[in-house]
Scaffold this active site. Structure first.
Site, mmCIF file in Angstrom:
data_model
loop_
_atom_site.group_PDB
_atom_site.id
_atom_site.type_symbol
_atom_site.label_atom_id
_atom_site.label_comp_id
_atom_site.label_asym_id
_atom_site.label_seq_id
_atom_site.Cartn_x
_atom_site.Cartn_y
_atom_site.Cartn_z
ATOM 1 N N ASP A 409 0.760 -1.314 -0.081
ATOM 2 C CA ASP A 409 0.118 -0.065 -0.026
ATOM 3 C C ASP A 409 1.058 1.170 -0.065
ATOM 4 O O ASP A 409 1.530 1.555 0.922
ATOM 5 C CB ASP A 409 -0.925 -0.015 1.311
ATOM 6 C CG ASP A 409 -2.165 0.925 1.163
ATOM 7 O OD1 ASP A 409 -2.178 1.933 0.651
ATOM 8 O OD2 ASP A 409 -3.023 0.894 2.067
ATOM 9 N N GLY A 466 -4.907 3.596 -8.367
ATOM 10 C CA GLY A 466 -4.654 3.751 -9.673
ATOM 11 C C GLY A 466 -3.815 4.696 -10.052
ATOM 12 O O GLY A 466 -3.805 5.259 -11.414
ATOM 13 N N ASP A 487 -10.415 4.262 -1.853
ATOM 14 C CA ASP A 487 -11.140 3.350 -0.993
ATOM 15 C C ASP A 487 -12.691 3.406 -1.207
ATOM 16 O O ASP A 487 -13.188 4.274 -0.932
ATOM 17 C CB ASP A 487 -10.818 3.407 0.458
ATOM 18 C CG ASP A 487 -9.479 3.226 0.901
ATOM 19 O OD1 ASP A 487 -8.742 2.949 -0.095
ATOM 20 O OD2 ASP A 487 -9.023 3.181 2.165
HETATM 21 C C1 GLA Z 1 -5.562 2.373 2.333
HETATM 22 C C2 GLA Z 1 -6.135 0.921 1.616
HETATM 23 C C3 GLA Z 1 -6.865 0.134 2.455
HETATM 24 C C4 GLA Z 1 -6.497 -0.153 3.594
HETATM 25 C C5 GLA Z 1 -5.897 1.088 4.560
HETATM 26 C C6 GLA Z 1 -5.205 0.385 5.721
HETATM 27 O O1 GLA Z 1 -6.466 3.118 2.759
HETATM 28 O O2 GLA Z 1 -6.589 1.445 0.590
HETATM 29 O O3 GLA Z 1 -7.587 -0.796 1.505
HETATM 30 O O4 GLA Z 1 -5.364 -1.222 3.450
HETATM 31 O O5 GLA Z 1 -5.129 1.589 3.739
HETATM 32 O O6 GLA Z 1 -4.577 1.515 6.371
#
Ligand code: GLA
Length: 679
Positions: A409, A466, A487
């Site tokens: 991430d 993306g 998200d």
């Molecule tokens: C981001 C990701 C989520 C999740 C959070 C965790 O927002 O996009 O899917 O993994 O971090 O902190």
């Protein structure tokens, strides 16, 4: 007696008068507006424009009203004794964009009662005065009109009801019964899951054969490579991945009621995730509350409820398993605070995860796989220890711990890529010429290269929302799936928009390479805006079916992210329909193409490996719509056997087209097989 009758007549005559006299005016702004849905994060305002100015339409000021922005919907329930709805509507003068254009509409019990036509910036307010007598469900909607959909700020000025009964009540959406469509699995055996499975030669191998039917059942596998072993009682195949090549295995499962057979191609080579990965991820249920026990329970539930029997395989931990620094701003519980690494630089799980290896052993013993999460940056999105400058060491440890999946991430890496760490050997995100695509790729290529060489199959999930059109290069840097947007949790009402956007990248969807529109959030999920405790999701039953249908048509990774400890029959029925899942898991790996029909309706058409077509008749509109799937749009000719996949029922043979009434926010999911084809 006579006196009584006269009295009754007088009373009866007085009732309408009394009712009329009792009619009162209820201001819309006095009702609970928390159910008002709109696009974007900023909140619609009461008695102010969307951007906080006095309400003003075409130069005319209004004291009361709602300043919102398209697309905005507000549903109300009424007792049929509301008389009228009145308001003045238009684009707010503070919209600040010459091209702002919207349409206001009012629907009563699914029928359009009034429409403003296109209203543009500066145009005088239009007066609404709609009769509501008898109406029980009302929708006030503002939609975009025209190309621009950013600054469409719109006002319901002086909005009021004239009511003679109870006050109207705002609601999330019209109430719907949660009807279970998926038939119960028959007691006879049925083999589910993908028909192809990828692994890397010589690595540890684990595959649980997904099969429904009354247990005990006996499993067998003909032509299973010698390096693999099948446990005939539970269908779990373990061992060492065979040598390079395609190994065609015939799976067989039987019980006292029957026998089922199916071919599985084990393709040993360089590509993993030959079909979209399926499983569960803890994030939207447990956020920073996740524990080792929850992960083990999740594995138990996946087996016990039959989720594993239709193909759910990964049990994935997300953020917050590591330590946060002592001075963390969003200070989590003290058991999640501590040193990031030991003296040798090995990352330390927090106290809620006493033994990672024991946890993955537990998950693996059920035939399931385990996933883990980190960030290429120094901190994860939740503010916990990331992998920055320990990439190889962390990846090796994850493999030793027994993880089979890594979500990576971006989060705090943006700062590094921007040149935030002058000592770091990274490519700056920006140079004189502008954004630097290589900088987006860099951390993922680095980790992708490491994972490829590990003596363990690890599916690599890129999570960077993306950036830099990741779908174009995700596979090139070693990724197997990548989030195509931010998200979804906070914008669950946008599932149609997200699916449509995701489908624009369909060209990059193929075995080993998947566009990921985020997790399936149904059942009990926590509000993503505040890491909330799990509550029933806000989606209607129809929307939940649509969620799953759209994701399967898109060949999206299928990760349920609701609370497994609170799974109910309805949620399970949405998650566990093997004929619906088969669309997702099809070996061709196509994402459906979109055939637009009207502004509200469209088809999604996905070619399947056996020559049949999965077709979604989709209605993103606010009221039911008739949708026609013409053979010319689907790309088939001649008589077709049309099957309703949710009900697992053939609807008959059709020629030329198939027509259905699709409910508000609904998808009718079909499979079309040529009536003359022998396939
Ligand atoms: C981001 C990701 C989520 C999740 C959070 C965790 O927002 O996009 O899917 O993994 O971090 O902190």
């Amino acid at each position: 007696m006579k006196k009584h009758i006269i009295h009754l007549i007088i009373c009866a005559a007085l009732i309408p008068l009394a009712a009329a006299r009792a009619a009162e005016t209820v201001l819309l702004t006095q009702l609970d507006l928390s159910h008002l849905h709109f696009e974007g994060w900023a909140k619609p305002k009461t008695d102010q424009s969307f951007n906080g100015k006095p309400l003003s339409i075409g130069g005319q000021k209004f004291e009361h009203g709602i300043g919102t922005r398209a697309l905005s919907t507000l549903w109300l329930e009424m007792d049929g004794r509301s008389e009228r709805f009145q308001a003045s509507v238009g684009v707010d003068d503070a919209a600040g964009y010459a091209a702002a254009a919207v349409v206001f509409s009012i629907f009563g019990d699914g029928k359009k009662l009034w429409e403003s036509g296109v209203m543009t910036n500066g145009q005088p307010a239009r007066t609404v005065d709609v009769r509501l007598k008898g109406v029980r469900s009302l929708l006030l909607m503002v939609d975009h009109a025209g190309e621009n959909n950013k600054f469409n700020h719109a006002d319901w000025a002086e909005p009021r009801f004239v009511v003679s009964g109870a006050k109207p009540r705002t609601v999330n959406a019209p109430r719907e019964e949660a009807v279970i469509l998926t038939p119960k699995p028959p007691r006879e055996p049925r083999l589910n899951g993908p028909k192809v499975y990828g692994c890397r030669p010589g690595n540890p191998f684990l595959y649980r054969i997904p099969a429904t039917g009354e247990r005990p059942m006996q499993f067998a596998a003909e032509a299973l490579p010698a390096s693999l072993h099948l446990d005939p009682t539970n269908g779990i195949i373990t061992g060492t991945a065979p040598g390079r090549g395609t190994h065609t295995v015939t799976l067989r499962v039987k019980n006292q009621y029957g026998i089922a057979t199916r071919t599985l191609k084990i393709i040993s080579g360089d590509t993993l995730a030959l079909t979209p990965p399926m499983g569960w991820n803890h994030w939207y249920a447990h956020y920073n509350r996740v524990t080792d026990a929850m992960m083990r329970d999740a594995a138990d539930v996946m087996v016990k409820t039959g989720m594993a029997d239709v193909g759910y395989a990964y049990v994935n931990i997300d953020d917050c398993w590591m330590n946060a620094p002592e001075d963390a701003k969003r200070s989590p519980d003290p058991l999640r605070v501590g040193p990031f690494r030991d003296a040798a630089g090995n990352i330390l799980p927090n106290k809620h995860f006493p033994d990672m290896r024991a946890m993955t052993d537990y998950i693996h013993a059920q035939g399931l796989k385990a996933g883990i999460y980190t960030s290429p940056g120094p901190l994860t999105c939740g503010g916990f220890c990331g992998a920055y400058q320990h990439e190889e060491q962390d990846a090796r440890l994850f493999a030793e711990w027994g993880f089979d999946f890594l979500k990576y991430d971006w989060c705090s890496y943006g700062h590094i890529a921007q040149g935030g760490d002058p000592k770091a050997k990274v490519i700056p995100l920006w140079n004189k010429a502008g954004p630097n695509l290589e900088a987006y790729k860099y951390p993922y290529r680095l980790m992708g290269g490491i994972l490829e060489k590990l003596p363990r199959d690890m599916v690599f999930n890129l999570c960077q929302y993306g950036l830099g059109d990741v779908w174009k290069w995700g596979a090139e840097v070693g990724g197997h799936c990548w989030r195509t947007a931010g998200d979804l949790g906070a914008e669950l009402n946008r599932i149609f928009a997200v699916a449509l956007k995701n489908a624009e990248y369909r060209e990059w969807s193929k075995p080993g390479s998947w566009n990921d529109p985020d997790y399936i959030q149904i059942g009990y999920i926590g509000d993503a805006r505040n890491n909330g405790e799990p509550k029933p999701c806000p989606l209607t039953p129809t929307e939940q079916y649509s969620f799953m249908s759209l994701w399967c048509l898109s060949a999206a990774p299928l990760f349920f992210s609701g609370d497994l400890s609170r799974l109910d029959e309805f949620t399970l029925n949405v998650l566990c329909n093997p004929e619906v899942i088969e669309v997702d898991q099809d070996s061709l790996g196509e994402c459906a193409r979109v055939v637009p029909l009207t502004p509200e309706t469209f088809l999604m058409v996905k070619k399947l490996e056996d020559g049949s077509q999965a077709v979604g008749l989709c209605n993103r509109g606010e009221v039911a719509a008739s949708v026609v799937a013409k053979w010319s749009d689907v790309g088939v000719a001649g008589k077709q056997i049309v099957r309703d996949l949710w009900r697992q029922k053939d609807l008959g043979k059709y020629d030329g087209q198939f027509k259905a009434t699709v409910p508000r926010h609904g998808v009718v999911l079909l499979r079309l097989r040529s009536a003359i084809s022998t396939k």
